[in-house]
Design an enzyme around this catalytic site. Structure first.
Site, short mmCIF file in Angstrom:
data_model
loop_
_atom_site.label_atom_id
_atom_site.label_comp_id
_atom_site.label_asym_id
_atom_site.label_seq_id
_atom_site.Cartn_x
_atom_site.Cartn_y
_atom_site.Cartn_z
N ARG A 45 0.83 -1.22 0.00
CA ARG A 45 0.00 0.00 0.00
C ARG A 45 0.86 1.25 0.00
NH1 ARG A 45 -3.58 3.21 3.61
NH2 ARG A 45 -5.49 3.68 2.47
N ILE A 71 -7.37 7.67 -1.60
CA ILE A 71 -7.23 6.22 -1.56
C ILE A 71 -8.11 5.78 -0.39
CG2 ILE A 71 -5.04 6.49 -0.25
CD1 ILE A 71 -4.15 3.76 -1.28
N SER A 72 -8.99 4.81 -0.63
CA SER A 72 -10.01 4.47 0.35
C SER A 72 -9.41 3.83 1.61
CB SER A 72 -11.03 3.51 -0.26
OG SER A 72 -11.55 4.05 -1.44
N GLN A 73 -10.23 3.83 2.67
CA GLN A 73 -9.83 3.23 3.94
C GLN A 73 -9.69 1.70 3.77
OE1 GLN A 73 -12.96 3.23 6.77
NE2 GLN A 73 -11.64 2.74 8.49
N PRO A 74 -8.59 1.12 4.25
CA PRO A 74 -8.38 -0.32 4.08
C PRO A 74 -9.56 -1.20 4.52
CG PRO A 74 -6.36 0.67 4.83
CD PRO A 74 -7.39 1.76 4.84
#
Ligand code: SAH
Length: 225
Positions: A45, A71-74
């Site tokens: 990431r 970038i989205s939250q994991p």
């Protein structure tokens, strides 16, 4: 994988497991799949976030990637990925490539990935990154994802990583019967709901609401802004 990185990943995975448990009442999913976790361990990431945020790459948080996008939250990435129920044979369409991180996870879990990004610079960056990382089963193109990718349809799964006012019809049409779509949709009241839709034999979509979420808007509505 170096020691430090493996510590960060372990800690992220612990957090993801906790988030899955805590949201199970709403999502109906108690724990992340081992295959999804394996993909999260594998995809670096830190290669998908801006240099200044490198130290935050393994935190369970969304980060800015420029052009007003994130970038989205994991946790949300893991949940959406799991809802798609991918197999190594799956053909997947993704709308909203962004950094390409979610795309890489799809590349780990599916056979073929088609991803569309409306901001040409982001599409180009993601494509370069994914190529450098060796993903030869991913194709990225720049354009309005609302129209889908008709030449590559039908898909086993469609994932949309930006919020729409409703599910774009072209995306349902390009799903095979039994195929799954995961998409955040405006509630019309406040915020967004993550929806899971499964296409029936007669072309309808059975949907259920999975979790309240926050995504950037899906742009490019025909006749709209
Ligand atoms: N999965 C990405 C999320 C990026 S945010 C990641 O984790 O990095 C959502 C992305 O959707 C943004 O990059 C935005 O530019 C893109 N987007 C918004 N509307 C779109 C549209 N109509 N077609 C394709 N991409 C779109």
């Amino acid at each position: 994988m170096n020691d430090k990185r493996s510590q960060y990943v372990q800690s992220l995975i612990k957090t993801l497991k906790r988030d899955f448990r805590e949201t199970a009442g709403s999502t109906g999913i108690e724990a992340p799949d081992e295959r999804v976790l394996e993909a999260i361990r594998k995809v670096p990431r830190d290669r998908f976030v801006p240099d200044r945020d490198m130290g935050m790459a393994w935190e369970n948080t969304a980060l800015s990637i420029g052009y007003g996008q994130t970038i989205s939250q994991p946790f949300v990435v893991a949940l959406m990925t799991q809802l798609l129920e991918l197999t190594p044979e799956s053909r997947v369409l993704e709308i909203g490539t962004g950094s390409g991180y979610q795309t890489a996870l799809l590349g780990e879990l599916a056979g073929e990935v088609y991803s569309i990004e409306v901001v040409p610079e982001l599409a180009a960056q993601a494509e370069t990154r994914l190529r450098e990382l060796g993903y030869d089963n991913i194709r990225v193109r720049s354009g309005n994802g609302r129209r889908g990718w008709p030449d590559a349809a039908p898909f086993d799964a469609v994932i949309v990583t930006a919020a729409a006012e409703d599910i774009p019809p072209a995306l349902v049409e390009q799903l095979r019967p039994g195929g799954r779509i995961v998409i955040p949709v405006d509630t019309g009241w406040y915020g967004q709901d993550l929806l899971l839709g499964i296409r029936t034999e007669d072309g309808q979509l059975d949907t259920r609401s999975v979790l309240p979420v926050v995504f950037v808007p899906l742009v490019g509505k025909e006749g709209g802004k």
